[in-house]
Write an enzyme that holds these catalytic residues in place. Structure first.
Site, mmCIF file in Angstrom:
data_model
loop_
_atom_site.group_PDB
_atom_site.id
_atom_site.type_symbol
_atom_site.label_atom_id
_atom_site.label_comp_id
_atom_site.label_asym_id
_atom_site.label_seq_id
_atom_site.Cartn_x
_atom_site.Cartn_y
_atom_site.Cartn_z
ATOM 1 N NE ARG A 33 -3.925 1.765 2.608
ATOM 2 C CZ ARG A 33 -4.585 2.250 3.713
ATOM 3 N NH1 ARG A 33 -3.735 2.369 4.910
ATOM 4 N NH2 ARG A 33 -5.642 2.890 3.510
ATOM 5 C CG ASP A 49 -11.919 1.563 7.348
ATOM 6 O OD1 ASP A 49 -10.632 1.260 7.216
ATOM 7 O OD2 ASP A 49 -11.940 2.813 7.625
HETATM 8 C C1 0GY Z 1 -8.448 3.567 6.479
HETATM 9 C C2 0GY Z 1 -8.626 5.276 6.739
HETATM 10 C C3 0GY Z 1 -7.728 5.904 7.298
HETATM 11 C C4 0GY Z 1 -6.380 5.670 8.037
HETATM 12 C C5 0GY Z 1 -5.582 4.739 7.072
HETATM 13 O O1 0GY Z 1 -3.586 3.782 7.017
HETATM 14 C C6 0GY Z 1 -4.138 4.424 7.657
HETATM 15 O O2 0GY Z 1 -3.756 5.111 8.903
HETATM 16 O O3 0GY Z 1 -5.858 4.166 6.138
HETATM 17 C C7 0GY Z 1 -8.171 7.428 7.367
HETATM 18 O O4 0GY Z 1 -7.557 8.207 8.275
HETATM 19 O O5 0GY Z 1 -8.957 7.933 6.424
HETATM 20 O O6 0GY Z 1 -8.792 3.094 5.391
HETATM 21 O O7 0GY Z 1 -8.498 3.043 7.546
#
Ligand code: 0GY
Length: 304
Positions: free
Chosen positions: A120, A257
């Site tokens: 990612r 999520d």
């Molecule tokens: C998600 C969204 C968030 C966080 C992350 O990698 C992460 O910290 O993706 C967000 O804060 O929008 O997909 O969990």
């Protein structure tokens, strides 16, 4: 250090929508426990611990069969919590890791054996410090021979600047690129306005690019229904997700999520999120592609 976001929803409701057999929750996370898998010093938020056992219990409660666990920024490039979960999943979980250019071939192989199938790249400025594109391209070149794909997370206003990078990965390296949360559209803008049209064009012109139709709770401005209300929540997000599902039925993924990191104002009931599905995928055929066929093709191709 205490978490700086809300605790996840304690007792998710039972969805009214019955997921098809073999449904995959294609975007969820595990966090910590911090005592065993510490959070990254460079993190931008501190999560609540969210264990593999809690995730597996939620999977069973909601009616999913499998999970795809995505490395979040709060664990940085330390994928141990993710790999530990994959190894204890009875092959019912696959993963998307986050790696730096210093990752060794042996580490990549070990992650692959545990069930990692992608890496990612996060471009959301509130979540990560900047990484030069040539570093990301180098990583994409390293993971391509493993058959891994690249998951990207960005906000809609940044798509023009990221376009060349995404298309270089998807077209030149022939690597699948999966966009998190529909490229985070501003749902106050029209679904056929220039911003979302650009995202549609990205998928229309590049057949290796997919989208997750996830996170209505993050994108919505209208929010959930009142507690005693009907189970049709986050309605302002529906036209965006529905357009993607109907235009690109073979390149969309859905996920909860869970445990919804970094949400500070509203924590969704995961049962309601499952009940979002029939509003964005109206027929059994679209539902099967979204929840079963597409994630199986990407994460468990050997089983189809
Ligand atoms: C998600 C969204 C968030 C966080 C992350 O990698 C992460 O910290 O993706 C967000 O804060 O929008 O997909 O969990």
């Amino acid at each position: 250090m205490d978490p700086d976001w809300l605790p996840f929803y304690p007792n998710p409701s039972t969805p009214r929508f019955k997921l098809p057999p073999g449904a995959v929750d294609a975007h969820c996370h595990v966090f910590g426990p911090a005592a065993r898998f510490p959070y990254a010093p460079e993190r931008k938020y501190t999560p609540c611990d969210a264990s593999k056992d809690q995730l597996f219990a939620l999977r069973d409660h909601l009616g999913f069969s499998r999970n795809v666990i995505v490395q979040a920024t709060c664990h940085g490039h330390d994928n141990r919590a993710l790999v530990d979960t994959l190894r204890h999943s009875d092959d019912k979980a696959r993963g998307v890791a986050s790696v730096g250019r210093d990752v060794s071939d042996a580490e990549l192989r070990e992650m692959h054996e545990a069930g990692v199938r992608g890496t990612r790249f996060n471009f959301v400025k509130r979540l990560v410090d900047f990484t030069p594109r040539e570093v990301l391209l180098e990583i994409a070149q390293r993971i391509a021979p493993l058959g891994w794909h690249v998951v990207v997370y960005f906000e809609a206003q940044d798509l023009p600047e990221l376009w060349d990078f995404f298309t270089a990965v998807s077209d030149n390296l022939a690597t699948t690129v999966v966009v998190d949360h529909m490229g985070r559209p501003d749902v106050d803008k029209p679904v056929d306005g220039p911003e979302f049209e650009l995202f549609i064009k990205l998928l229309r012109e590049h057949r290796n690019i997919w989208s997750k139709v996830t996170c209505p709770e993050r994108l919505s401005k209208s929010g959930p229904p009142a507690l005693d209300g009907e189970r049709h929540a986050y309605r302002d997000v529906v036209p965006f997700a529905r357009r993607l599902v109907e235009t690109f039925p073979d390149r969309v993924l859905f996920g909860t999520d869970w445990p919804h990191p970094n949400l500070k104002h509203h924590m969704p009931d995961d049962g309601l999120l499952v009940d979002f599905v029939p509003h964005i995928a109206a027929t059994p055929e679209l539902q099967r592609k979204l929840l079963v066929d597409n994630p199986m093709r990407l994460y468990w191709p050997e089983e189809i």
